[in-house]
Design an enzyme around this catalytic site. Structure first.
Site, PDB file in Angstrom:
ATOM      1  N   SER A 125      34.250  42.212  49.876  1.00 21.62           N
ATOM      2  CA  SER A 125      35.694  42.472  49.837  1.00 21.62           C
ATOM      3  C   SER A 125      36.036  43.663  50.709  1.00 21.62           C
ATOM      4  O   SER A 125      35.229  44.597  50.878  1.00 21.62           O
ATOM      5  CB  SER A 125      36.112  42.753  48.389  1.00 21.62           C
ATOM      6  OG  SER A 125      37.408  43.273  48.327  1.00 21.62           O
ATOM      7  N   TYR A 153      35.488  47.762  40.716  1.00 23.71           N
ATOM      8  CA  TYR A 153      35.257  46.460  41.350  1.00 23.71           C
ATOM      9  C   TYR A 153      34.713  46.655  42.760  1.00 23.71           C
ATOM     10  O   TYR A 153      33.710  46.045  43.149  1.00 23.71           O
ATOM     11  CB  TYR A 153      36.555  45.660  41.391  1.00 23.71           C
ATOM     12  CG  TYR A 153      36.506  44.461  42.311  1.00 23.71           C
ATOM     13  CD1 TYR A 153      35.759  43.336  41.976  1.00 23.71           C
ATOM     14  CD2 TYR A 153      37.198  44.454  43.528  1.00 23.71           C
ATOM     15  CE1 TYR A 153      35.694  42.240  42.816  1.00 23.71           C
ATOM     16  CE2 TYR A 153      37.142  43.362  44.367  1.00 23.71           C
ATOM     17  CZ  TYR A 153      36.392  42.262  44.014  1.00 23.71           C
ATOM     18  OH  TYR A 153      36.329  41.185  44.858  1.00 23.71           O
ATOM     19  N   LYS A 157      30.896  45.680  44.591  1.00 19.54           N
ATOM     20  CA  LYS A 157      30.699  44.937  45.837  1.00 19.54           C
ATOM     21  C   LYS A 157      29.857  45.747  46.819  1.00 19.54           C
ATOM     22  O   LYS A 157      28.944  45.209  47.470  1.00 19.54           O
ATOM     23  CB  LYS A 157      32.063  44.586  46.460  1.00 19.54           C
ATOM     24  CG  LYS A 157      32.859  43.541  45.695  1.00 19.54           C
ATOM     25  CD  LYS A 157      32.182  42.184  45.723  1.00 19.54           C
ATOM     26  CE  LYS A 157      33.017  41.090  45.085  1.00 19.54           C
ATOM     27  NZ  LYS A 157      32.356  39.778  45.121  1.00 19.54           N
TER      28      LYS A 157
END
Length: 679
Positions: A125, A153, A157
């Protein structure tokens, strides 16, 4: 042939990528724990690509279960989507995000290593960059931009990226493509799959879509005082189909490397063109056809002016580029939304959640009326009126596979009823099909549609007539059971509070190497309105007493006779009368598609032991009435139920005057409708 394992393949981006993989000739296996997704998306992907896709409901941390997938299929590479992905949620439950996203990845990589599968495309991402505006000359954002996630989050990643980088450093044979997404939007152009967020959407367009269908009151725009042309923040929005194709490009790139060559490489997947919140808002309003309510509120913490990608590396190295526009994405999203206003949830519809593929049973229920249909054979498993079954049914789905099953509830094809001598001629060429009833072919042979897997369904609800429709599709390949041509068949079951109507449609695939075939379709439900015992006391009234006279092989002599014993032009009790006859309604000798013909009530049925009355209606030129005298299967015997099979004339494939009813040429459509109404 090797397979690509897609983790999280039932999700938004994963499902679109599965379609592109199959369209590019890859075989796919899906693993998904369905925590943030629905198996309905897999069913719909199968419907779109007309292929069965192996599916495993597995949490990636279940190493033994995951290892079995690698044992069952020759997997050559993995595309790894599976993850929790809500940025806001990750700030409240960071441990769960690290446990799931990082823990699942470590488990996956261990299983891959054990099975010597060392190629992975990772769904990363742009959140790994954090606030790229804190650096000079980093907007648009290149892969060289320093990373610095601002939420858990994003940290998960980046942690996974680091693990893959270290893994490649320890073993240079590993091939890891890191794909950093920007803002995926849109839906598949078919309108059959799209984003279906649980709860309140976190992203702009899904929220707008819910405003458009009335699920949300208005859109909140967080700040209009940025240094952009309209004061709202700038982001890089990429159509999900373009994004899916980026994974194919990355996979192809890794596959092109020399056998001993490994790689670790990051690529941005974006358009390189920034759009403001208002740009997207106006594009979606154009798609909808009117303005939507919104309110400008204060800026959110952490929001910055511009986060646009620099996708030059992917453009050059992967030979990939985003081609679809914001308007394309908004059009496709609105198409998905209008067809599926509640996402994959459909009113009155439910499914056995722990079964997949041909073990799936789909139920539509209204007060006092319930219909259940299986993918296996597009079979009506159950019809209940006021809680009581009115069709013969097995207690479990496995029994429908019994050789003795008399096709209970099944869709019958490619050719219903009999083909004499199991052969027919089209355009001077003779075709020999399977003999499964003496010298004849009955109901398409021993492996007809009643034994085949139908893809789907596409479930929809219409408030206009309070109907719920389940639409299934099959793809019958050229040469199966001897029948020519690649045939695509859809069966749409439309359920209303007191009726079940289904519509058949068949056509030859444009890619079919054969230009003509024969088709005759029907449903083969066995009715017992009392729910037990024999049908002897059933009272019937038929719309016609004209029937096709048959010889000892049950093939028409081409003579039409009048039935007199009993007189079926008046209500009569079945008693011991034996029927396996084709009653003729009218001579639509040239009608291949009868769906626009007037629906005729062909059979009225009742039973003194039941308050239920049945009416069978159809657009077809004839119907076969069978009193089930040959039924002998698990739990059911002689005369356990009667079948009414609206269809084309028996043996029409071999009779020149009737062939136009059943010979389907490329570019033409075969169609018919049948309805069961209960009172």
């Amino acid at each position: 042939m090797s397979y690509i394992l897609v983790t999280g393949g039932a999700g938004y981006i994963g499902s679109h990528t599965v379609i592109e993989l199959i369209n590019h000739g890859y075989k796919v296996v899906i693993v998904d724990n369905l925590v943030n997704s629905s198996y309905d998306s897999v069913s719909r992907v199968e419907y779109i690509v007309k292929q069965k896709i192996p599916f495993y409901k597995i949490d990636l941390r279940d190493s033994d279960g995951l290892s079995k997938v690698f044992d069952d299929y020759p997997i050559s590479a993995v595309i790894h989507f599976a993850a929790l992905k809500a940025v806001g949620e990750s700030t409240t439950i960071p441990l769960k995000y690290f446990e799931n996203n990082v823990g699942c990845t470590i488990s996956l990589l261990n299983v891959m290593k054990y099975h010597n599968v060392k190629t992975v495309v990772f769904s990363s991402s742009a959140t790994v960059y954090g606030d790229a505006t804190r650096f000079e000359n980093m907007i648009p954002i290149p892969e060289e931009c320093p990373t610095g996630p601002t939420n858990p989050y994003g940290h998960t990643k980046l942690t996974i990226e680091t693990i893959l980088k270290d893994l490649h450093a320890s073993d240079p044979q590993w091939r890891a493509a890191i794909l950093r997404y920007f803002n995926p939007i849109g839906a598949h152009p078919s309108g059959l799959i799209g984003e279906d967020p649980l709860g309140i959407p976190n992203n702009l367009l899904p929220f707008l879509a819910q405003v458009a269908v009335g699920r949300r009151a208005k859109l909140s725009i967080f700040g209009d005082d940025y240094e952009s042309h309209d004061g709202t923040p700038i982001r890089d929005y990429i159509h999900v189909v373009d994004l899916a194709k980026g994974h194919i490009a990355a996979l192809n790139y890794l596959s092109s490397l020399k056998p001993s060559q490994g790689l670790y490489r990051e690529w941005n997947l974006g358009t390189g063109k920034g759009s403001t919140v208002f740009d997207v808002y106006h594009a979606f309003c154009r798609a909808v056809g009117h303005d939507l309510p919104y309110e400008v509120v204060g800026r959110r913490d952490g929001d910055v002016l511009n986060l646009t990608s620099k996708p030059n590396r992917a453009n050059k190295e992967l030979q990939w580029m985003a081609h679809l526009t914001i308007d394309d994405a908004c059009r496709d999203l609105w198409n998905w939304t209008t067809k599926n206003p509640l996402g994959f949830h459909v009113k009155n519809y439910s499914v056995n959640e722990d079964a997949y593929g041909e073990d799936r049973v789909h139920t539509v229920e209204y007060p006092g009326f319930k219909v259940s249909i299986a993918n296996y054979g597009a079979t009506i498993i159950d019809i209940e009126v006021n809680g009581k079954p009115v069709v013969c049914k097995f207690d479990n789905l496995r029994d429908y596979h019994l050789p003795s099953n008399p096709c209970f509830g099944a869709t019958i094809g490619r050719y219903a009823n009999r083909i004499g001598g199991a052969q027919f001629t089209i355009g001077g060429k003779q075709y020999d099909v399977e003999k499964n009833e003496g010298a004849n072919c009955l109901h398409g042979g021993s492996h007809g549609f009643n034994t085949q897997y139908f893809y789907g369904p596409i479930a929809t609800h219409s408030e206009e007539d309070d109907s719920t429709t389940l639409k299934f599709v099959s793809f019958d390949k050229d040469g199966h059971a001897g029948f020519p041509g690649d045939l695509i068949t859809t069966v749409a079951f439309k359920v209303q509070p007191k009726s079940l109507e289904f519509e058949f449609e068949s056509s030859l695939s444009p890619k079919s190497s054969v230009d003509a075939t024969v088709v005759n379709l029907t449903n083969h439900s066995y009715f017992n309105l009392c729910g037990e015992g024999t049908i002897n006391e059933t009272e019937l009234l038929l719309a016609s007493n004209n029937f096709l006279e048959v010889d000892s092989a049950l093939l028409p002599t081409r003579s039409i006779k009048k039935w007199t014993r009993p007189d079926v032009s008046k209500p009569f009790t079945v008693g011991t009368a034996v029927f396996d006859n084709c009653f003729v309604l009218s001579d639509y000798s040239s009608k291949l598609d009868t769906r626009k013909e007037r629906m005729v009530d062909v059979v009225h049925a009742s039973h003194p032991g039941s308050k239920v009355k049945l009416t069978v209606s159809t657009t077809e030129p004839s119907f076969q009435l069978y009193t089930g005298d040959g039924v002998d299967t698990k739990g059911f015997f002689h005369r356990a139920g009667f079948a009414v099979e609206p269809c084309r004339f028996v043996n029409a494939a071999r009779v020149d005057d009737w062939k136009k009813q059943v010979v389907l040429k490329k570019g033409e459509v075969y169609g018919s409708r049948i309805r069961y109404t209960f009172e």
